[in-house]
Enzyme design. Structure first.
Site, mmCIF file in Angstrom:
data_model
loop_
_atom_site.group_PDB
_atom_site.id
_atom_site.type_symbol
_atom_site.label_atom_id
_atom_site.label_comp_id
_atom_site.label_asym_id
_atom_site.label_seq_id
_atom_site.Cartn_x
_atom_site.Cartn_y
_atom_site.Cartn_z
ATOM 1 N N VAL A 168 -20.843 -53.655 -28.943
ATOM 2 C CA VAL A 168 -21.328 -54.561 -27.909
ATOM 3 C C VAL A 168 -22.409 -55.492 -28.456
ATOM 4 O O VAL A 168 -22.342 -56.710 -28.302
ATOM 5 C CB VAL A 168 -21.841 -53.731 -26.703
ATOM 6 C CG1 VAL A 168 -22.556 -54.610 -25.699
ATOM 7 C CG2 VAL A 168 -20.682 -53.025 -26.043
ATOM 8 N N ASP A 191 -31.321 -53.356 -35.753
ATOM 9 C CA ASP A 191 -30.813 -51.987 -35.822
ATOM 10 C C ASP A 191 -31.777 -51.175 -36.676
ATOM 11 O O ASP A 191 -32.365 -51.705 -37.615
ATOM 12 C CB ASP A 191 -29.410 -51.961 -36.434
ATOM 13 C CG ASP A 191 -28.619 -50.756 -35.983
ATOM 14 O OD1 ASP A 191 -27.668 -50.933 -35.198
ATOM 15 O OD2 ASP A 191 -28.973 -49.622 -36.396
ATOM 16 N N GLU A 197 -20.963 -55.295 -20.064
ATOM 17 C CA GLU A 197 -20.017 -55.983 -20.943
ATOM 18 C C GLU A 197 -18.620 -55.423 -20.695
ATOM 19 O O GLU A 197 -18.461 -54.236 -20.499
ATOM 20 C CB GLU A 197 -20.456 -55.749 -22.397
ATOM 21 C CG GLU A 197 -19.709 -56.559 -23.413
ATOM 22 C CD GLU A 197 -19.592 -58.013 -23.019
ATOM 23 O OE1 GLU A 197 -20.629 -58.681 -22.966
ATOM 24 O OE2 GLU A 197 -18.475 -58.487 -22.737
ATOM 25 N N LEU A 236 -15.837 -56.174 -22.804
ATOM 26 C CA LEU A 236 -14.942 -56.467 -23.929
ATOM 27 C C LEU A 236 -14.204 -55.226 -24.427
ATOM 28 O O LEU A 236 -14.696 -54.103 -24.312
ATOM 29 C CB LEU A 236 -15.695 -57.153 -25.065
ATOM 30 C CG LEU A 236 -16.977 -56.561 -25.625
ATOM 31 C CD1 LEU A 236 -16.668 -55.502 -26.653
ATOM 32 C CD2 LEU A 236 -17.806 -57.679 -26.234
ATOM 33 N N LYS A 290 -19.548 -51.664 -13.677
ATOM 34 C CA LYS A 290 -19.038 -51.320 -15.014
ATOM 35 C C LYS A 290 -18.294 -49.975 -14.993
ATOM 36 O O LYS A 290 -17.163 -49.857 -15.453
ATOM 37 C CB LYS A 290 -20.219 -51.273 -15.998
ATOM 38 C CG LYS A 290 -19.899 -50.693 -17.333
ATOM 39 C CD LYS A 290 -18.976 -51.590 -18.145
ATOM 40 C CE LYS A 290 -18.520 -50.883 -19.390
ATOM 41 N NZ LYS A 290 -17.902 -51.742 -20.348
ATOM 42 N N ASN A 321 -14.116 -49.342 -15.388
ATOM 43 C CA ASN A 321 -13.489 -48.509 -16.415
ATOM 44 C C ASN A 321 -12.727 -47.336 -15.794
ATOM 45 O O ASN A 321 -11.627 -46.994 -16.238
ATOM 46 C CB ASN A 321 -14.540 -47.992 -17.412
ATOM 47 C CG ASN A 321 -14.768 -48.982 -18.539
ATOM 48 O OD1 ASN A 321 -14.175 -50.058 -18.560
ATOM 49 N ND2 ASN A 321 -15.608 -48.627 -19.493
ATOM 50 N N LEU A 339 -0.794 -51.329 -17.184
ATOM 51 C CA LEU A 339 0.271 -50.507 -16.598
ATOM 52 C C LEU A 339 1.296 -50.177 -17.667
ATOM 53 O O LEU A 339 2.472 -50.024 -17.376
ATOM 54 C CB LEU A 339 0.952 -51.272 -15.447
ATOM 55 C CG LEU A 339 0.327 -51.165 -14.063
ATOM 56 C CD1 LEU A 339 1.173 -51.884 -13.023
ATOM 57 C CD2 LEU A 339 0.130 -49.705 -13.630
ATOM 58 N N GLY A 382 2.066 -44.727 -22.155
ATOM 59 C CA GLY A 382 1.908 -44.397 -23.568
ATOM 60 C C GLY A 382 1.207 -43.067 -23.742
ATOM 61 O O GLY A 382 1.225 -42.226 -22.834
ATOM 62 N N CYS A 441 -14.888 -45.459 -24.589
ATOM 63 C CA CYS A 441 -15.365 -45.849 -23.250
ATOM 64 C C CYS A 441 -14.747 -45.061 -22.095
ATOM 65 O O CYS A 441 -15.468 -44.387 -21.359
ATOM 66 C CB CYS A 441 -15.114 -47.335 -23.052
ATOM 67 S SG CYS A 441 -15.848 -48.313 -24.357
#
Ligand code: UGA
Length: 432
Positions: free
Chosen positions: A11, A30, A151, A153, A207, A211, A253, A256, A263
């Site tokens: 992120v 970091d 976020e 992504l 968020k 998810n 959809l 698999g 996440c």
């Protein structure tokens, strides 16, 4: 604008690089000195298509900087994004917020003028309230605003998702902060992204709820796929037929293997933990987690059926072992359950992954990493297509498979059953 991203994981790094590409001055911080040294040399810690080029370009033009000095980076910036990890705690299903709170304490000691402090990490509802408490002191009073900006992504699609989001969610009641952030995101808003301003708690929950809902969609279609297999119906027809209803939508959809990654598994558990604290039973999400856990057993049972119960000494090839395509991330990949289970039953596993050898399998003597698709599949009794890399989408099986009796189990439904039948290839998909 002057931005600081704390934490250079997915992120933080992707958002920081993209913000710098839009013309902002960004410092990515970091505590890992090695990571920072490498980033300055253009060495990227993660596999993400397009990221390396953007890092090099923006580092060279001076808009993107890397540092281990949090204090200096915060004091030079107007907007601080907290992007550190929030993994699942070791002894419970709650999110471990220690890194977030430690960063908040460090930010507190570096504030001397107004800063917007944003949580971009996925954090449970009311984490923003806690951060505000940590930073609030006599000397920081009125000098900061804590905002939630989740976020959305996806790994492997991160740059595209950042650059063309469906929506930007800003959780704040502070008008000044909201206006500054609207300006920051204006390049995305002008390309069509919807900008919504909510309460901070709502943004935090958006968020998790997003998810959990996406995980539910996948799990739902995986269960429908199980039924399709019994009644000779193609699950893809169901996905298309359902997805064309605008209220449902066709994305996420695809049936698999069990969903994985850093996440969905973590966030579904964390939202339940939050709800439990308020005595709320999120029963739908609980059954999604349970069903997803069971998914790998269902696919392993299918493998056993395909091999007529004879797994011992069978050569099984996996094409792709990461949790999805275009990433090197092994976190919660279903192969971590499936491969050990197959070798325990006596199979010999050979895998090829475009991102190379995986340390998770090094300890197994009956698991070999092949250097290319050809050598991976050549002598296999069963070829399992586990991830949907483009590399696996036009394999000439007739030419490459040396063992003419080999069978293909396509867990991502990349190939058409009809075409495979015409080629006289023994082929199985999921939900068809
Ligand atoms: C997910 C969300 O999609 C992002 O919106 C979110 O920002 C991110 O989590 C996060 O919280 O940081 P990611 O985990 O990178 O992104 O990957 P996805 O593309 O969502 O895939 C997750 C899993 O679902 C994979 O195992 C994938 O194979 C599976 N999946 C996805 C399916 O089985 N079927 C589908 O139709 C879609």
């Amino acid at each position: 604008m002057k931005l600081c991203m704390i934490g250079t994981g997915y992120v933080g790094l992707v958002s920081g690089v993209c913000f710098s590409d839009f013309g902002n001055d960004v410092i990515c911080v970091d505590r890992d000195l090695n990571k920072i040294k490498n980033l300055k040399k253009g060495i990227i810690p993660i596999y993400e298509p397009g990221l390396e080029e953007l890092v090099i370009k923006n580092y060279k033009n001076g808009r993107l900087k890397f540092s281990t000095d949090l204090k200096m980076s915060v004091s030079r910036s107007d907007i601080i994004f907290i992007c550190v990890g929030t993994p699942t705690k070791k002894k419970s299903n709650a999110a471990d917020l220690s890194q977030v709170y430690n960063v908040a304490k460090e930010i507190r000691n570096s504030i001397s003028k107004f800063k917007i402090i944003i949580t971009k990490s996925t954090v449970p509802v009311m984490t923003g309230d806690e951060i505000e408490k940590i930073i609030s002191q006599k000397k920081t009073k009125k000098l900061f605003s804590v905002v939630s900006n989740p976020e959305f992504l996806r790994e492997g699609e991160a740059i595209r998702d950042f650059s063309y989001p469906d929506r930007v969610v800003i959780g704040t009641a502070d008008r000044r902060a909201n206006q500054i952030l609207k300006n920051l995101y204006s390049p995305l808003i002008s390309k069509g992204a919807k900008y919504i301003n909510t309460s901070r708690r709502a943004a935090e929950l958006i968020k998790y709820a997003s998810n959990a809902f996406l995980a539910t969609k996948i799990t739902f279609i995986n269960e429908i796929a199980n039924l399709c297999e019994k009644i000779n119906v193609n699950v893809e027809d169901i996905s298309i037929g359902m997805g064309l209803d605008k209220r449902i939508g066709g994305r996420f959809l695809r049936a698999g293997p069990a969903y994985g990654g850093s996440c969905f598994p973590k966030d579904t558990k964390a939202i339940i933990t939050t709800a439990n604290q308020y005595d709320i039973n999120l029963s739908v999400i609980k059954s999604v987690i349970k069903s997803n856990k069971n998914r790998s057993s269902i696919l392993l049972k299918r493998v056993s059926e395909i091999l007529k119960g004879k797994i011992k000494n069978k050569k099984i090839c996996f094409l792709g072992v990461t949790f999805k395509a275009n990433t090197d991330d092994m976190r919660d990949s279903s192969t971590l359950l499936m491969i050990p289970s197959l070798i325990k039953k006596g199979a010999k596993v050979n895998y090829y992954d475009p991102t190379g050898l995986k340390r998770e399998f090094v300890k197994y003597k009956n698991v070999i990493c092949s250097k290319d698709i050809k050598s991976a599949i050549a002598e296999s009794d069963l070829i399992i297509i586990h991830t949907e890399w483009n590399d696996f989408k036009s394999i000439n099986f007739k030419l490459l498979v040396k063992n003419k009796k080999s069978i293909i189990f396509d867990m991502r439904n990349i190939y058409s059953s009809i075409k495979m039948k015409k080629l006289n290839i023994n082929y199985f998909g999921v939900g068809r």
